[in-house]
Design a protein around this motif. Structure first.
Motif, PDB file in Angstrom:
ATOM      1  N   SER A   1      17.231  -8.829  -0.539  1.00  0.00           N
ATOM      2  CA  SER A   1      17.835  -8.279  -2.237  1.00  0.00           C
ATOM      3  C   SER A   1      19.079  -9.138  -2.135  1.00  0.00           C
ATOM      4  O   SER A   1      20.009  -9.458  -3.389  1.00  0.00           O
ATOM      5  CB  SER A   1      17.754  -7.131  -2.407  1.00  0.00           C
ATOM      6  OG  SER A   1      16.817  -6.950  -2.776  1.00  0.00           O
TER       7      SER A   1
ATOM      8  N   ASP B   1      19.182 -12.542  -3.143  1.00  0.00           N
ATOM      9  CA  ASP B   1      18.846 -13.329  -4.115  1.00  0.00           C
ATOM     10  C   ASP B   1      19.947 -13.255  -4.781  1.00  0.00           C
ATOM     11  O   ASP B   1      20.915 -13.813  -6.278  1.00  0.00           O
ATOM     12  CB  ASP B   1      18.004 -11.677  -4.617  1.00  0.00           C
ATOM     13  CG  ASP B   1      17.716 -12.931  -5.820  1.00  0.00           C
ATOM     14  OD1 ASP B   1      16.569 -13.831  -5.929  1.00  0.00           O
ATOM     15  OD2 ASP B   1      17.454 -12.112  -7.058  1.00  0.00           O
TER      16      ASP B   1
ATOM     17  N   MET C   1       8.719 -15.451  -4.115  1.00  0.00           N
ATOM     18  CA  MET C   1      10.717 -15.112  -4.272  1.00  0.00           C
ATOM     19  C   MET C   1      10.888 -16.206  -4.878  1.00  0.00           C
ATOM     20  O   MET C   1      10.950 -16.956  -4.828  1.00  0.00           O
ATOM     21  CB  MET C   1      11.366 -14.572  -2.707  1.00  0.00           C
ATOM     22  CG  MET C   1      11.239 -13.328  -2.271  1.00  0.00           C
ATOM     23  SD  MET C   1      11.943 -12.059  -2.853  1.00  0.00           S
ATOM     24  CE  MET C   1      13.288 -12.087  -2.156  1.00  0.00           C
ATOM     25  N   ARG C   2      12.371 -15.367  -5.719  1.00  0.00           N
ATOM     26  CA  ARG C   2      13.107 -16.846  -6.314  1.00  0.00           C
ATOM     27  C   ARG C   2      14.051 -17.811  -4.749  1.00  0.00           C
ATOM     28  O   ARG C   2      14.703 -16.621  -4.088  1.00  0.00           O
ATOM     29  CB  ARG C   2      14.198 -15.826  -7.021  1.00  0.00           C
ATOM     30  CG  ARG C   2      15.105 -17.274  -7.527  1.00  0.00           C
ATOM     31  CD  ARG C   2      16.018 -17.085  -9.016  1.00  0.00           C
ATOM     32  NE  ARG C   2      16.794 -15.086  -8.653  1.00  0.00           N
ATOM     33  CZ  ARG C   2      17.362 -14.617  -9.576  1.00  0.00           C
ATOM     34  NH1 ARG C   2      17.733 -14.844 -11.026  1.00  0.00           N
ATOM     35  NH2 ARG C   2      18.087 -13.165  -9.178  1.00  0.00           N
TER      36      ARG C   2
ATOM     37  N   TYR D   1      14.922 -11.366 -10.488  1.00  0.00           N
ATOM     38  CA  TYR D   1      14.435 -10.583  -9.444  1.00  0.00           C
ATOM     39  C   TYR D   1      15.305  -9.433  -9.432  1.00  0.00           C
ATOM     40  O   TYR D   1      16.367  -8.731  -9.766  1.00  0.00           O
ATOM     41  CB  TYR D   1      14.263 -11.493  -7.789  1.00  0.00           C
ATOM     42  CG  TYR D   1      14.844  -9.941  -6.497  1.00  0.00           C
ATOM     43  CD1 TYR D   1      13.554 -10.177  -6.436  1.00  0.00           C
ATOM     44  CD2 TYR D   1      15.180  -9.513  -6.718  1.00  0.00           C
ATOM     45  CE1 TYR D   1      12.991  -9.601  -4.962  1.00  0.00           C
ATOM     46  CE2 TYR D   1      15.660  -8.680  -5.046  1.00  0.00           C
ATOM     47  CZ  TYR D   1      14.510  -8.623  -4.401  1.00  0.00           C
ATOM     48  OH  TYR D   1      14.065  -8.147  -3.817  1.00  0.00           O
TER      49      TYR D   1
ATOM     50  N   PHE E   1       8.648  -5.862  -6.433  1.00  0.00           N
ATOM     51  CA  PHE E   1       9.936  -6.650  -6.284  1.00  0.00           C
ATOM     52  C   PHE E   1       8.876  -6.977  -8.414  1.00  0.00           C
ATOM     53  O   PHE E   1       8.302  -7.422  -8.286  1.00  0.00           O
ATOM     54  CB  PHE E   1      10.664  -7.030  -6.386  1.00  0.00           C
ATOM     55  CG  PHE E   1       9.827  -8.387  -5.686  1.00  0.00           C
ATOM     56  CD1 PHE E   1       9.115  -8.176  -4.248  1.00  0.00           C
ATOM     57  CD2 PHE E   1      10.269  -9.624  -6.233  1.00  0.00           C
ATOM     58  CE1 PHE E   1       9.047  -9.137  -3.393  1.00  0.00           C
ATOM     59  CE2 PHE E   1       8.887 -10.927  -5.656  1.00  0.00           C
ATOM     60  CZ  PHE E   1       8.913 -10.776  -4.029  1.00  0.00           C
TER      61      PHE E   1
ATOM     62  N   ARG F   1       9.913  -9.998 -11.559  1.00  0.00           N
ATOM     63  CA  ARG F   1      10.932 -11.204 -11.751  1.00  0.00           C
ATOM     64  C   ARG F   1       9.824 -11.680 -12.918  1.00  0.00           C
ATOM     65  O   ARG F   1       9.286 -11.341 -12.900  1.00  0.00           O
ATOM     66  CB  ARG F   1       9.662 -12.368 -11.202  1.00  0.00           C
ATOM     67  CG  ARG F   1       9.463 -12.636  -9.706  1.00  0.00           C
ATOM     68  CD  ARG F   1      10.954 -12.829  -8.685  1.00  0.00           C
ATOM     69  NE  ARG F   1      11.385 -13.989  -9.359  1.00  0.00           N
ATOM     70  CZ  ARG F   1      11.331 -14.909  -8.669  1.00  0.00           C
ATOM     71  NH1 ARG F   1      10.104 -15.498  -7.989  1.00  0.00           N
ATOM     72  NH2 ARG F   1      11.675 -16.320  -9.387  1.00  0.00           N
TER      73      ARG F   1
END
Ligand code: NOJ
Length: 558
Positions: A314, A317, A364-365, A487, A500, A502
């Motif tokens: 995190s 990100d 995920m990003r 995120y 999480f 998005r």
């Protein structure tokens, strides 16, 4: 997050599939994977739904470190094939809409590279300054730690000219001297050569190490061992060199670049990838893979600490949420199989947990880098004997530990989980001898579980990890929220669940991952749609979810 505010790029939207050619597919029975083997598998790779392939080094090399010791940057390794094979391979990928990224290894060469042969031949040779030399009359050089050296010393005495040369990696991998503008020009020229041949980018090996502290300060006892990594990455001219490389080479092509970034952390990554600085596009870090792993890959209790993992991912990100662009990966040729490292490779959970990890990487990003064979749920081979290892790192560390009177049982136990060779066992294609990798004797053992874990079996099973990967890859590629959406981590302190969201424009997705073998409950509210589920059933009632062990879901919320 609004799509209109985002600078879209093909390399942000791509899934990168990594091929370690030595272990992918042998075509001529010598037990070593080769380019023809990859050509024969082009349709398989295209069927995965990936847009970019990264090839580990395929250049001429004596293979002390499996191609990361290059003896000729402009030729193909004899075991892998010829330049004609490479051209056919590249054309084959391009015909299938897949771009090709090569490895750029320019922190060091092989000691068998012509430059080094010249350089070591005399102190006044024109190539002398292509490498770092310390004349013996100046005394012992300042301490520098080497990853792979049998004595962990990065300086190697060379009798011929009574001087020491620097090698951060093996003795056969002398470090290049980037201070020398002639060397830099040679490297840029070589990069142009490959771009003109049509490649689409470079993954840059330990690129953060290229600038050395030329005043050779003593880094002090507190910086020995792998603590030296951060010092190595702080070379004073690193960003000057990368900016120059960008100006001289990179900006002239529509390509992508990714740094292998030891020593990069959230506080310094933007120096590399902030687009305004015109250096590189992306970087990959080691912060998550370092959780629970100490010197010489000895594990500790934090090895699968989910709370720490969530925190690291995190923070990364966040660091790249306004500028630059992130990367996400679990495994590669330097790390264990992802299902052993981050999932659970015991038979009841191997498939579910490998699908969960696939779901994570592709939701995920950041650009996902996905390692060959992970789509099959391949796991660590876990060698019992040091003789089975081929990696000089494990072998040299074993001997160092032995010489120090260290705990060899602990070393072997940890390396069953952490050693690099676990990721280098051949891809398991079918249930014939050696998993269909070779008709000869494989250069490293094939995991004996190839009889039930292999691509052929999984092709025919709609619920296999392989077909799950294909579904997940197409979901990501078709869903801009999964690529660009903001995120947000939920339940940061939960020790079993990674949840999480998005969000992009009006769409909000919830990714729910149960990183444990036990059932978990969660309130998710109003669910509009289930985009993917690694189980065939779903226990959802009035907004309450019951997740089975290692269950992974992506939900569209109302
Ligand atoms: C990082 C590469 O990924 C690894 O395989 C290699 O041994 C070192 N760099 C040295 O080139």
């Amino acid at each position: 997050m609004k799509l209109a505010d985002i600078k879209r790029e093909w390399w942000k939207e791509a899934i990168v599939y990594q091929i370690y050619p030595r272990s992918f597919q042998d075509s001529n029975g010598d037990g070593i994977g080769d380019l023809r083997g990859i050509i024969n598998r082009l349709d398989y790779i295209a069927s995965l739904g990936v847009q970019v392939v990264w090839l580990n080094p395929i250049y001429s090399s004596p293979n002390d470190d499996n191609g990361y010791d290059i003896s000729d940057y402009r030729n193909i390794m004899a075991e892998f094939g010829t330049m004609e094979d490479f051209e056919e391979l590249l054309a084959g990928f391009h015909a299938r809409g897949i771009k090709v990224v090569m490895d750029l290894v320019v922190n060091h060469t092989s000691d068998e590279h012509e430059w080094f042969k010249q350089s070591r031949s005399s102190r006044d040779n024109p190539y002398r300054d292509y490498y770092h030399w310390w004349p013996a009359e100046k005394g012992t050089p300042p301490r520098r730690w080497s990853y792979f050296d049998e004595e962990a010393n990065a300086w190697r005495y060379d009798e011929q000219t009574d001087a020491y040369y620097l090698h951060y990696f093996a003795r056969k991998q002398p470090d290049l001297n980037w201070e020398n503008p002639k060397l830099r020009a040679e490297i840029y020229d070589m990069m142009h050569y490959w771009f003109k041949n049509g490649i689409d980018g470079f993954r840059m090996d330990v690129i953060t190490f290229i600038s050395k502290h030329e005043d050779w300060p003593d880094f002090g006892d507190e910086n020995q061992g792998s603590k030296m990594i951060d010092r190595y990455a702080e070379g004073p001219r690193l960003h000057e060199y990368l900016h120059e490389m960008n100006r001289e080479v990179l900006q002239h092509y529509d390509i992508m670049t990714v740094a292998e970034g030891p020593g990069t952390h959230t506080h310094n990554v933007l120096d590399l990838v902030d687009e305004d600085r015109q250096e590189l596009n992306m970087n990959y870090h080691f912060d998550h893979n370092n959780i629970g792993v100490g010197e010489r890959f000895i594990m500790n209790d934090d090895f699968q600490n989910l709370v720490k993992f969530k925190q690291v991912m995190s923070e990364w990100d966040e660091a790249l949420s306004q500028k630059g662009w992130n990367t996400v990966y679990f495994g590669n040729h330097d790390f264990p199989r992802m299902v052993t490292r981050w999932g659970n490779d015991a038979p009841p959970w191997r498939e579910a947990s490998s699908k969960l990890l696939t779901t994570y990487l592709l939701s995920m990003r950041g650009t996902p880098y996905y390692y060959m064979g992970d789509e099959l749920g391949m796991n660590n081979i876990k060698f019992d004997n040091i003789e089975d290892y081929r990696d000089l790192m494990t072998i040299n560390w074993y001997h160092l530990t032995k010489a120090e009177g260290g705990d060899l049982d602990k070393f072997m136990a940890s390396h069953k989980i952490c050693a690099r060779d676990n990721a280098r066992t051949p891809v398991q294609w079918d249930s014939t001898a050696h998993g269909g990798f070779t008709t000869g004797t494989p250069w490293i053992k094939v995991n004996p579980n190839f009889t039930n874990i292999n691509a052929a079996v999984q092709e025919d099973d709609a619920n296999s990890p392989l077909n799950f990967f294909r579904r997940m890859a197409s979901l990501r590629s078709d869903n801009l929220t999964l690529i660009y959406g903001a995120y947000e981590l939920l339940l940061a302190e939960d020790e079993n669940l990674y949840v999480f969201s998005r969000s992009l424009d009006d769409e909000k997705l919830l990714v729910v991952l149960n990183f444990s073998c036990d059932e978990q409950n969660l309130h998710v509210g109003n669910v509009k749609d289930v985009l993917i589920n690694n189980y065939s059933d779903l226990m959802l009632s009035e907004g309450y979810l019951t997740l089975q062990g290692w269950q992974a879901l992506i939900l569209k919320l109302a």
